[in-house]
Design a protein around this motif. Structure first.
Motif, mmCIF file in Angstrom:
data_model
loop_
_atom_site.group_PDB
_atom_site.id
_atom_site.type_symbol
_atom_site.label_atom_id
_atom_site.label_comp_id
_atom_site.label_asym_id
_atom_site.label_seq_id
_atom_site.Cartn_x
_atom_site.Cartn_y
_atom_site.Cartn_z
ATOM 1 N N ARG A 256 -0.942 16.387 -52.080
ATOM 2 C CA ARG A 256 0.286 16.985 -52.614
ATOM 3 C C ARG A 256 0.905 16.060 -53.654
ATOM 4 N NH1 ARG A 256 3.102 17.067 -47.456
ATOM 5 N NH2 ARG A 256 4.971 17.510 -48.639
ATOM 6 N N ASP A 260 1.429 16.849 -57.614
ATOM 7 C CA ASP A 260 2.776 16.705 -58.151
ATOM 8 C C ASP A 260 2.775 15.868 -59.431
ATOM 9 O OD1 ASP A 260 5.496 15.716 -58.487
ATOM 10 O OD2 ASP A 260 5.867 16.542 -56.499
ATOM 11 N N ASN A 261 2.142 14.709 -59.398
ATOM 12 C CA ASN A 261 2.230 13.780 -60.533
ATOM 13 C C ASN A 261 1.055 12.808 -60.490
ATOM 14 O OD1 ASN A 261 2.887 11.767 -62.368
ATOM 15 N ND2 ASN A 261 5.074 11.878 -61.919
ATOM 16 N N LEU A 264 1.739 9.033 -61.556
ATOM 17 C CA LEU A 264 2.458 8.281 -60.533
ATOM 18 C C LEU A 264 1.542 7.997 -59.337
ATOM 19 C CD1 LEU A 264 5.149 7.028 -59.790
ATOM 20 C CD2 LEU A 264 5.823 9.195 -58.759
ATOM 21 N N VAL A 374 8.168 26.202 -56.455
ATOM 22 C CA VAL A 374 8.830 25.870 -55.199
ATOM 23 C C VAL A 374 8.196 24.629 -54.605
ATOM 24 C CG1 VAL A 374 9.377 26.658 -52.885
ATOM 25 C CG2 VAL A 374 9.405 28.269 -54.776
ATOM 26 N N THR A 375 6.899 24.665 -54.476
ATOM 27 C CA THR A 375 6.207 23.519 -53.911
ATOM 28 C C THR A 375 4.775 23.514 -54.402
ATOM 29 O OG1 THR A 375 5.464 22.454 -51.889
ATOM 30 C CG2 THR A 375 5.654 24.837 -51.843
ATOM 31 N N THR A 376 4.239 22.335 -54.563
ATOM 32 C CA THR A 376 2.855 22.238 -55.026
ATOM 33 C C THR A 376 1.918 22.046 -53.850
ATOM 34 O OG1 THR A 376 3.771 20.202 -55.851
ATOM 35 C CG2 THR A 376 2.619 21.565 -57.412
ATOM 36 N N TYR B 106 4.922 -1.296 -59.493
ATOM 37 C CA TYR B 106 5.412 -0.851 -60.792
ATOM 38 C C TYR B 106 6.241 0.408 -60.615
ATOM 39 C CZ TYR B 106 4.835 1.426 -65.444
ATOM 40 O OH TYR B 106 5.018 2.071 -66.630
ATOM 41 N N PRO B 108 7.644 3.258 -62.935
ATOM 42 C CA PRO B 108 7.660 3.785 -64.302
ATOM 43 C C PRO B 108 9.058 4.278 -64.676
ATOM 44 C CG PRO B 108 6.006 4.905 -62.942
ATOM 45 C CD PRO B 108 6.871 4.100 -62.035
ATOM 46 N N GLU B 111 9.843 10.331 -64.401
ATOM 47 C CA GLU B 111 9.075 11.026 -63.362
ATOM 48 C C GLU B 111 8.492 10.027 -62.379
ATOM 49 O OE1 GLU B 111 6.322 13.643 -65.246
ATOM 50 O OE2 GLU B 111 7.878 14.616 -66.419
ATOM 51 N N ASN B 112 9.354 9.208 -61.817
ATOM 52 C CA ASN B 112 8.866 8.139 -60.964
ATOM 53 C C ASN B 112 8.975 8.434 -59.476
ATOM 54 O OD1 ASN B 112 11.597 7.899 -60.799
ATOM 55 N ND2 ASN B 112 11.723 6.016 -61.995
ATOM 56 N N VAL B 113 9.224 9.708 -59.131
ATOM 57 C CA VAL B 113 9.137 10.115 -57.724
ATOM 58 C C VAL B 113 8.240 11.348 -57.636
ATOM 59 C CG1 VAL B 113 11.427 9.249 -57.128
ATOM 60 C CG2 VAL B 113 11.167 11.628 -57.836
ATOM 61 N N PHE B 114 7.693 11.573 -56.424
ATOM 62 C CA PHE B 114 6.956 12.816 -56.189
ATOM 63 C C PHE B 114 7.992 13.863 -55.776
ATOM 64 C CE2 PHE B 114 3.797 9.473 -55.120
ATOM 65 C CZ PHE B 114 2.890 9.749 -56.130
ATOM 66 N N GLY B 115 8.357 14.720 -56.735
ATOM 67 C CA GLY B 115 9.483 15.632 -56.515
ATOM 68 C C GLY B 115 9.297 16.604 -55.372
ATOM 69 N N SER B 116 8.054 17.017 -55.098
ATOM 70 C CA SER B 116 7.854 18.036 -54.061
ATOM 71 C C SER B 116 7.612 17.398 -52.694
ATOM 72 C CB SER B 116 6.683 18.947 -54.436
ATOM 73 O OG SER B 116 5.489 18.203 -54.473
ATOM 74 N N LEU B 117 7.616 16.068 -52.634
ATOM 75 C CA LEU B 117 7.473 15.385 -51.351
ATOM 76 C C LEU B 117 8.856 14.936 -50.873
ATOM 77 C CD1 LEU B 117 4.493 15.407 -52.237
ATOM 78 C CD2 LEU B 117 4.277 13.110 -51.351
ATOM 79 N N ARG B 171 9.811 3.133 -52.904
ATOM 80 C CA ARG B 171 8.362 3.334 -52.864
ATOM 81 C C ARG B 171 7.645 2.070 -53.340
ATOM 82 N NH1 ARG B 171 5.150 3.736 -56.466
ATOM 83 N NH2 ARG B 171 6.570 4.217 -58.157
#
Lengths: 377, 258
Positions: A256, A260-261, A264, A374-376, B106, B108, B111-117, B171
């Motif tokens: 997940r 999402d990214n 990252l 909504v969610t990935t 590191y 960044p 976008e330095n968080v996992f938004g859907s988590l 994190r």
């Protein structure tokens, strides 16, 4: 007051989204018509056209049940498509042929176990019943040889995983950074190659594989096709397993996170290539089992079954919101139900068109899909 | 004295030799580093040190390559020449997932968080390379940022900019790194939150973690740090203590807007 408000809102909707308003009216008429049919009310309209009619509860229930079955197939196959989309960033057109891969390899194993000693090994492995012993003599059914059916499902999963991971290593991995369009086009090439390898190995004839003896059982007065029941149980179980895997396990959370990214995920220390491999393993296994179960339910197998399923799988995944496995499941059910229930009104040549029409209407109203944004994963 | 328009090092308090005030036993030691993206070279002969537990910032005009220095240390750019050593071993050919094992984390800029988590899942991902989720590290992060404990089950993407920055730092702190790389930690924060963010970075540094930070907010960053580097056009210009760089006439005129 309330009525005039409703009319006002109706006018606004008609002006701003005429297609949607029209669809809403059509939907309301269809629901009323369905209720009238179930109640057995029939109002003559023009010529031999009538409003309402008669539709037995039994037939309606049967259509809903078929909708569940078809929806589970679309959803199960769609999970892998959605995962590769969100984690690898491309629409994999060869996914349908992974479904076919699972169907043939799985049924080769199932027939081999069920028909050992009854028919020639080569014919069994290459899924060619009929040239020698016919499907009923081989007896590949959940009633006659349950073990063979389960072994077949496991082989379908494993063989499809092997093929999916091998294709990834050979084709997609060297192209990892090329972007979605290049990968999509490569996947069309892979789809064609895979399909014709399957045709070359297994032949192009459409043939029956399952035994139909004793597969109907009566439980509480309702006759159930045990193959359909197997499909529902296995598919629902796998979907639940996927959900738990994604939400509870470290690997699932990493998948997940990567969906999402990706950048990252890389700087966080998530081993991205391992997650990609896991994506192919899980998506491939589900696609393979979906193809195998699809054949279990319909009884026949042919080399382009996955390709024909692919459009529906894409429709389900896009409708649900591409990238979300829950969207794939929900979209699968919507497409499946429409595909089957629309048979009340349209001949069976047109029910696929009804399914795609619903997809377009949903996307007009919710362009990101049901679960999109909504969610990935 | 050359008081005309010819640039000169005379009369400038900051030193020309970038290693002049660097600590003897540097934790991170960058020497003559050339790096960029693909064929495009951004950095030329960059020299930089971060001592054990030191707080170092890189300032400079836009496009000077500040973030590129940080990304190169973390293995995210195309390495061309020079050396980067961390705790005595060379790391300039290692990929990011290996560099994390060495003890560098590191954060960044975007976008330095996992938004859907959820917040907690974000922290768990920070410790992915460990076999087990280190509960005591999660608790340590929650103690540092108590609001994250309250919101542990909230999706990180639904949080405010300041809270997201805490999730991102939390994190990065999950592995208790020896060196924390921060890329523009104040970017996108409301002005009243910026000081708060710098206080939190001070606190992290006070607990012994060395910090290498890139900041657009140069004056504040130089006031807070132990030592600063001025970077221009991909090359080091000066290094000195933050206060002395702030007081330096040339630095003020060229990089701090007078």
């Amino acid at each position: 007051m309330v009525a005039s408000n409703t009319i006002d809102r109706g006018r606004t909707l008609l002006r701003e989204q005429p297609v949607l308003a029209l669809a809403g009216v059509a939907g309301a008429v269809l629901v009323l018509d369905l209720l009238a049919r179930l109640a057995g009310v029939e109002v003559p309209l023009v010529g031999d056209r009538t409003f309402g009619g008669s539709l037995g509860m039994g037939r309606f229930g049967g259509l809903l049940w078929n909708g569940i079955i078809v929806g589970l197939i679309f959803g199960l196959a769609g999970i892998g498509l959605s995962m590769t989309y969100s984690i690898l960033n491309f629409a994999n057109f060869s996914h349908g042929d992974l479904v076919t891969t699972g169907a043939f390899t799985g049924w080769g194993a199932a027939l081999l176990v069920a028909g050992w000693g009854v028919a020639d090994v080569g014919h069994l492995l290459l899924v060619r019943p009929g040239s020698g012993a016919n499907p009923n003599e081989i007896g590949a059914s959940i009633a006659q040889a349950p073990l063979s059916i389960l072994i077949g499902a496991a082989v379908a999963a494993v063989a499809t995983v092997v093929v999916a991971v091998a294709i990834d290593r050979a084709v997609y991995k060297p192209m990892r950074d090329r972007g979605g369009i290049a990968l999509l086009i490569a996947s069309i090439g892979v789809a064609l190659a895979l399909r014709y390898v399957i045709q070359f190995v297994y032949g192009s004839r459409n043939r029956g594989v399952t035994s139909t003896q004793d597969v109907n059982a009566t439980v509480l007065g309702i006759t159930i096709d045990l193959h359909e029941a197997t499909l529902v149980l296995v598919a629902a179980g796998l979907m639940l397993g996927m959900h738990l895997m994604l939400q509870r396990t470290k690997l699932g959370k990493a998948m997940r996170a990567m969906a999402d990214n990706k950048d990252l995920a890389l700087v966080t220390g998530i081993p991205t290539e391992r997650v990609v491999t896991a994506t192919w393993v899980l998506g491939g296994a589900l696609a393979g089992v979906a193809g195998y179960l699809y054949v279990l339910e319909r009884g026949t197998i042919e080399f382009n079954l996955g390709w024909f399923l692919l459009l529906f799988i894409f429709a389900a995944v896009i409708l649900g919101g591409i990238g979300s496995i829950y969207g794939a499941i929900a979209g699968g059910f919507v497409i499946g139900f429409v595909h089957e229930v629309s048979l009340i009104w349209v001949p069976s040549d047109f029910n696929a068109a009804a399914a795609f029409t619903i997809m377009i209407l949903v996307l007009l109203y919710r362009p990101q899909g049901l679960f999109g944004g909504v969610t990935t994963a | 004295m050359s008081g005309d328009d010819t640039p000169s090092t005379e009369g400038v308090s900051a030193k020309r030799d970038p290693t002049a005030t660097a600590p003897e036993n540097a934790l991170l030691r960058v020497r003559d580093l050339d790096a960029g993206y693909g064929d495009l070279q951004i950095l030329t002969d960059v020299v930089l040190d971060v001592g054990d537990g030191e707080y170092v910032t890189i300032v400079g005009p836009n496009g000077a390559g500040k973030s590129t220095v940080m990304k190169t240390v973390f293995g995210l750019t195309t390495y061309m020449d020079g050396t980067i050593t961390f705790q005595g071993s060379e790391i300039h050919r290692l990929p990011p997932e290996r560099i994390i094992h060495e003890g560098i984390s590191y954060v960044p800029q975007n976008e330095n968080v996992f938004g859907s988590l959820t917040v907690e899942e974000n922290l768990e991902m920070g410790a992915y390379i460990l076999d087990e989720v280190p509960e005591e590290r999660i608790e340590a992060v929650y103690d540092r940022f108590p609001v994250l404990r309250e919101r542990r089950d909230q999706k990180a993407g639904t949080m405010s900019g300041g809270q997201r920055q805490m999730v991102a730092m939390g994190r990065a702190l999950m592995l208790d790194p020896d060196l924390l790389l921060l890329d523009e930690p104040s970017a996108g924060l409301a002005p009243d939150l910026v000081d708060d963010m710098f206080d939190r970075i001070d606190a992290i540094n006070d607990d012994g973690t060395a910090v290498l930070m890139v900041e657009q907010n140069a004056k504040t960053a130089l006031r807070r740090c132990d030592r600063g580097y001025v970077l221009a056009q991909g090359e080091n210009s000066y290094t000195d203590t933050g206060d002395r760089l702030l007081a330096d006439e040339r630095v003020r005129q060229q990089f701090l807007g007078g």
